[in-house]
Enzyme design. Structure first.
Site, PDB file in Angstrom:
ATOM      1  N   ASP A 553      -8.048  -1.724  -1.784  1.00 23.99           N
ATOM      2  CA  ASP A 553      -6.771  -1.140  -2.178  1.00 23.99           C
ATOM      3  C   ASP A 553      -5.661  -1.893  -1.430  1.00 23.99           C
ATOM      4  O   ASP A 553      -5.942  -2.710  -0.551  1.00 23.99           O
ATOM      5  CB  ASP A 553      -6.833   0.342  -1.758  1.00 23.99           C
ATOM      6  CG  ASP A 553      -5.658   1.159  -2.208  1.00 23.99           C
ATOM      7  OD1 ASP A 553      -4.953   0.747  -3.138  1.00 23.99           O
ATOM      8  OD2 ASP A 553      -5.456   2.251  -1.624  1.00 23.99           O
ATOM      9  N   GLU A 556      -1.760  -5.929  -2.666  1.00 21.76           N
ATOM     10  CA  GLU A 556      -0.671  -6.681  -3.342  1.00 21.76           C
ATOM     11  C   GLU A 556      -0.118  -7.801  -2.480  1.00 21.76           C
ATOM     12  O   GLU A 556       0.263  -8.834  -3.053  1.00 21.76           O
ATOM     13  CB  GLU A 556       0.443  -5.708  -3.745  1.00 21.76           C
ATOM     14  CG  GLU A 556       0.030  -4.671  -4.774  1.00 21.76           C
ATOM     15  CD  GLU A 556      -0.870  -3.584  -4.205  1.00 21.76           C
ATOM     16  OE1 GLU A 556      -0.786  -3.325  -2.988  1.00 21.76           O
ATOM     17  OE2 GLU A 556      -1.658  -3.016  -4.977  1.00 21.76           O
ATOM     18  N   ASP A 630      -1.351   4.628  -8.643  1.00 22.32           N
ATOM     19  CA  ASP A 630      -0.943   6.010  -8.341  1.00 22.32           C
ATOM     20  C   ASP A 630      -0.171   6.665  -9.479  1.00 22.32           C
ATOM     21  O   ASP A 630       1.063   6.751  -9.450  1.00 22.32           O
ATOM     22  CB  ASP A 630      -0.094   6.000  -7.061  1.00 22.32           C
ATOM     23  CG  ASP A 630      -0.882   5.496  -5.870  1.00 22.32           C
ATOM     24  OD1 ASP A 630      -2.122   5.362  -5.994  1.00 22.32           O
ATOM     25  OD2 ASP A 630      -0.280   5.234  -4.828  1.00 22.32           O
TER      26      ASP A 630
HETATM   27  C1  NOJ Z   1      -3.150   4.033  -2.433  1.00 23.78           C
HETATM   28  C2  NOJ Z   1      -4.095   4.125  -3.587  1.00 23.78           C
HETATM   29  O1  NOJ Z   1      -3.440   3.781  -4.776  1.00 23.78           O
HETATM   30  C3  NOJ Z   1      -4.683   5.522  -3.642  1.00 23.78           C
HETATM   31  O2  NOJ Z   1      -5.577   5.606  -4.719  1.00 23.78           O
HETATM   32  C4  NOJ Z   1      -5.381   5.840  -2.338  1.00 23.78           C
HETATM   33  O3  NOJ Z   1      -5.861   7.143  -2.377  1.00 23.78           O
HETATM   34  C5  NOJ Z   1      -4.399   5.691  -1.186  1.00 23.78           C
HETATM   35  N1  NOJ Z   1      -3.843   4.359  -1.211  1.00 23.78           N
HETATM   36  C6  NOJ Z   1      -5.039   5.957   0.162  1.00 23.78           C
HETATM   37  O4  NOJ Z   1      -5.993   5.017   0.436  1.00 23.78           O
END
Ligand code: NOJ
Length: 981
Positions: A553, A556, A630
């Site tokens: 994650d 970017e 998200d």
């Molecule tokens: C951002 C991610 O997009 C999300 O899915 C994740 O739960 C959080 N980071 C925490 O790791």
């Protein structure tokens, strides 16, 4: 609220920060526009748009300062080399080496560099250590090396002093005309022009020039160094945004080109954006955007819908489509990129954009901050051919481990190993299948990756062992930021080995993310990737076993205190490339590194790695699945997930999903239920939720919701063979796993903009999930002349480019089967996909108006790479002339025989024939012949007559044919009649 609360979860923040963040959080509920640039706030985007405006005012490309020096042209073996000359206002000439390669399959690559930068004959400012060349390694990351062979038989003809023409492609079908002054190209197939480069004169390569500090009205500025009077230098040498200043040691260096698609009314692609599949115009006007589509991988908090704003990943590939023709371009550039889209209509009603006999042209304008101008033009002419071409260049989807097609259960966070075990047991208690449970960042000890919180996860192995009993897996998160903390060995090694990204002063870069102060692994560095591998071995990443897989994650990369929540552009990567040059590739280098690390966790253990990534670029499909980040628990986010996922398929990266249920917020029970019904059609299906949300595992909702969601998940598991076959097609041909209307019916104009219904692989299964609150029905558009049949009760819907209303109360998923297809299924409910391995198959034969149907099935062990040595079953099913036959599509390899032997007892237990002819009503037995059957066997046929609006159907019970063998099931000859429906 999330970014604030995400940050708040890190207790190292001072309480003052906490108060400020809380205040900020309370007044924001949506994307923070001020964190991200608009075109006019991005120096190069603004400059290029202004250039476009002035060219448009001038009415064409004639004043474009770029010409191809005719004397420089060399053409050999399908490759043209030459020199484009950019003439400055004082007649100074800037040399831009040009290569045009005419490739096999009919693609063309046009690459333009800049001689001075290429030779390193430029000066960097601020003592920067950055490389002087234009970034020329995007191809090394994005391309596989295949599909790049030039077509040696291509031929060049000089039409006139100023015009050259190259003929190439299959049977010499394609022609490219090259206009020398101003430089421009047109691509033709037969008599039709499909793609035009620089037709509007927007081409721009910002050449290197020294910075001249001029007093306000400096009369001594030499013509050599001065900018053209009209040029705005304000963002050439430094650029500030949101309190950060980019030192821009190489000055302005953008590249841009206009690319027009004459006669093409729709363009698709340019992932990742939250909007309609058919891309919108971006230069203002009713219903249009006023911003170009932006590609600059970013951690966008609470992203907005119907927007060209950038998101987490970028794929600068676009398909232009019109009736019966699809062409495309792939803009190979890893820097920030903006794309303007406009359409013009001629010869018809301008408002209908092509649907009333008029012709629509789509014009695009591509602008990147730095790097080479490197563009592939693809002449199709079908969407499938484009997928194949693009996949050949950038690689196909890896054939994933089959468990990853199952249902994934995630939340931020399962709080302890006991919690995980409990959730696992509850799924079983409620008979809901699932394959994978996930751990978000809280499992770690103080956000130090490769460690476990000793209080909450004291015994991860026993948790993994419990999961393994039902062949389930665990996915844990590991992000690219490494906690800056003395004594944390991962960080100490990262620093001592010099493997982290550096800042503009060439010292280790420090920024903020989940762990607080952090460093970032520079996965561009081969030594960093080699080191990364060592961290995943079972000895080192203690507490993991071979059913543990990975989530990457924040790659970017997300840097909470960085410009636009990412790294400064003047940071330095391996090879001294500036971050600006490589930004969009950064995430891919990281998940690729993880992929290779997982391949080598233990000597001799070779399992297909599963990795989920948030950031991606062209080529990411080779090693990871992606999700759309998200999203929010509301109906609009549910709806937009469908075009977003379809667009991933168009963009060659089909292993895609969205957080089922919505990440932020608490979905109503109805929304969550509808989301599961839609989610079972995402190639990657994972329920996920933010740390501040209520628990929402499907069994918690109560009836009827839990039961309906369980049914939906079971449907996905029943269709597992169809899903896996669709993944196989993606892995060999690049086809999307779920397919948009235009993709499946490229001739049906009314369907081109439809993006809320889709087909599953080549199965003819058409789904239209309900995405509006309280809806009890949906309208579904049926292309093609064949009838469609309700998946569950065989209600007949006539085809013929018409819309139908389908009754869809909460417990109903609108799902149809198009006549002419054979769909493989497994109907025995199990706890996980692994436990279905030896289960028998069902085949659903949906007869068309000629009483025919075809389908296919791909099967392998779902976890190793043995399929590369032939350990797979690939069958073609054909129903024709009253016979259903299974024949081999596979080729033999060293492991074929062994695999077929292992699969010998896996049989077809049921054949359901929908739209069964009335002449079968008297039949109660069919004969079965084939490999492994002595003589002729028989099987029972039970016929169900048509009733009301429901089609007749028949079921053939237990033909006992082996799934890996050749066989034929035959109706008695007298029953071989055409459908009477
Ligand atoms: C951002 C991610 O997009 C999300 O899915 C994740 O739960 C959080 N980071 C925490 O790791």
């Amino acid at each position: 609220m999330a970014r604030s609360s995400r940050r708040l979860s890190d207790w190292t923040f001072s309480s003052i920060t906490v108060v400020i963040l809380l205040l900020l959080a309370s007044c924001t509920v949506a994307v923070k526009h001020h964190d991200f640039k608009r075109c006019e706030q991005s120096g190069f985007c603004k400059r290029n748009r202004e250039l476009a405006d002035s060219m448009t005012e001038k009415g064409g490309p004639d004043s474009s300062p770029y010409h191809l020096d005719s004397a420089s042209i060399k053409f050999k073996d399908g490759q043209l080399d030459g020199s484009i000359v950019k003439t400055l206002h004082d007649n100074e000439a800037v040399k831009l080496p040009l290569t045009i390669t005419f490739l096999e399959r009919g693609n063309v690559r046009v690459t333009i560099d800049e001689e001075k930068r290429k030779k390193g004959e430029i000066e960097l400012r601020h003592g920067s250590v950055a490389r002087k060349e234009r970034y020329n390694e995007a191809g090394a990351w994005a391309l596989t090396g295949a599909g790049l062979q030039s077509q040696k038989s291509s031929s060049l003809r000089k039409v006139s002093k100023d015009l050259s023409e190259v003929t190439w492609g299959p049977e010499g079908r394609f022609k490219a005309t090259i206009r020398h002054a101003p430089f421009g190209m047109e691509f033709w197939s037969g008599d039709e022009k499909h793609v035009v480069l620089n037709g509007r004169g927007f081409m721009n390569l910002e050449h290197w020039r020294p910075k001249v500090d001029k007093p306000v009205a400096d009369e001594n500025a030499t013509a050599e160094t001065a900018a053209a009077p009209s040029e705005d230098e304000s963002t050439w040498w430094e650029e500030s945004f949101g309190g950060n200043t980019d030192s821009k040691p190489k000055g302005p260096e953008s590249v841009a080109m206009d690319i027009t698609f004459p006669g093409y009314g729709h363009v698709f692609g340019l992932a990742e954006h939250a909007g309609p599949l058919s891309l919108k115009q971006t230069r203002g006007g009713d219903g249009n955007y006023d911003q170009p589509y932006r590609m600059y991988n970013s951690d966008i908090f609470e992203y907005e819908l119907d927007s060209p704003m950038t998101l987490y990943g970028s794929i600068p590939f676009l398909q232009a489509h019109k009736k019966d023709s699809t062409v495309g371009v792939f803009w190979l550039n890893a820097a920030e990129t903006w794309v303007d889209i406009t359409k013009s209509s001629h010869g018809g009603n301008p408002l209908t954009l092509g649907l009333s006999g008029g012709v629509v042209d789509t014009q695009t304008h591509w602008m990147s901050e730095s790097g080479l101008l490197d563009v592939f033009v693809m002449l199709g002419p079908t969407p499938q051919e484009l997928s194949k071409s693009y996949g050949e260049l950038t690689g196909y989807t890896q054939l994933p481990a089959s468990f990853s097609l199952g249902y994934h259960q995630c939340r931020w966070n399962y709080v302890s190993d006991e919690d995980v075990k409990d959730v696992d047991r509850k799924f079983d208690k409620h008979n809901i299948p699932y394959d994978v449970i996930w751990l978000d960042i809280e499992y770690t000890d103080d956000k130090q990756y490769f460690t476990w919180d000793p209080h909450t996860f004291p015994d991860p192995i026993s948790m993994e062992k419990q999961l393994d009993e039902t062949e389930r897996k665990l996915v844990v998160i590991i992000d690219p930021h490494i906690k800056n903390k003395g004594g944390y060995t991962v960080d100490e090694e990262l620093k001592s080995k010099g493997l982290a990204v550096k800042n503009k002063e060439n010292n280790i870069f420090e920024g903020w993310c989940w762990p607080g102060s952090s460093h970032w692994i520079d996965a561009f560095n081969p030594a960093a990737r080699a080191w990364w591998k060592t961290l995943f071995t079972y000895d080192r990443f203690k507490g993991t076993m071979n059913n543990v897989w990975l989530w990457n994650d924040m790659n970017e990369p997300s840097v909470f205190n960085g410009p636009e929540i990412t790294m400064p552009r003047d940071n330095i990567h391996y090879g001294n490339w500036e971050h600006r040059d490589v930004h969009n590739i950064n995430g891919m280098t990281f998940h690729n590194a993880t992929y290779h690390a997982l391949l080598e966790r233990k000597k001799g253990e070779v399992l297909r790695p599963f990795i989920l990534t948030r950031s991606f670029y062209a080529g990411s499909q080779r090693s990871s699945a992606m999700w759309t980040g998200d999203n929010q628990a509301n109906w609009d986010h549910l709806a937009v997930s469908i075009p977003m996922i379809l667009n991933q398929g168009v963009s060659g990266y089909p292993f895609a999903g969205a957080d089922v249920g919505g990440f932020f917020g608490n979905p109503s029970k109805e929304l969550q239920t509808r989301w599961y019904q839609a989610g079972v059609f995402y190639p990657f299906m994972r329920g996920h939720a933010h740390i501040d949300t209520r628990r929402r595992e499907p069994y918690l909702l109560g009836e009827p919701y839990t039961g309906i969601m369980a049914q939906a998940i079971r449907l996905r598991y029943a269709l597992f063979p169809a899903w896996y076959t669709a993944f196989h097609e993606a892995s060999t041909d690049g086809y999307p796993i779920v397919r948009a209307q235009y993709y499946v019916h490229p001739e049906d104009e009314k369907g081109f903009a439809i993006d809320d219904q889709f087909y599953l692989g080549s199965t003819g299964l058409l789904a239209k999930p309900v995405t509006t609150e309280g809806a009890e029905s949906v309208d579904i558009y049926l292309a093609g002349s064949e009838n469609y049949y309700d998946y569950f009760d065989y209600t007949i819907y006539t085809g013929g480019s018409k819309s139908h209303r389908i009754h869809a109360p909460l417990d109903k998923i609108p799902l149809l089967m198009q006549g002419g297809h054979i769909i493989p299924r497994k109907d025995r409910p199990r706890k996980s996909s692994g436990l279905m391995r030896w289960d028998p198959y069902s085949l659903v034969v949906v007869l068309d108006s000629n009483t025919q149907a075809t389908g296919s099935l791909y099967v392998d062990d779902g976890e190793t790479f043995d399929y590369e040595q032939g350990a797979f079953i690939h069958r073609k099913f054909v129903f024709a002339d009253g016979e259903l036959s299974s024949t081999n599509l596979g080729t033999k390899g060293s492991k074929t025989a062994q695999y077929l032997k292992a699969m010998k007892d896996v049989t077809v237990e049921k054949i359901i024939v929908v739209n069964a002819p009335a002449s079968w009503s008297d039949v109660n037995e069919v004969s079965v012949t084939g490999e492994g059957i002595k003589g002729t066997a028989s099987a029972e046929l039970i016929y169900h007559a048509a009733a009301g609006d429901k089609a007749a159907w028949a079921v053939i019970r237990n033909p006992r044919t082996s799934i890996g063998a050749d066989w034929t099931v035959s109706l008695p000859k007298t029953a071989d009649a055409k459908s009477e429906l």
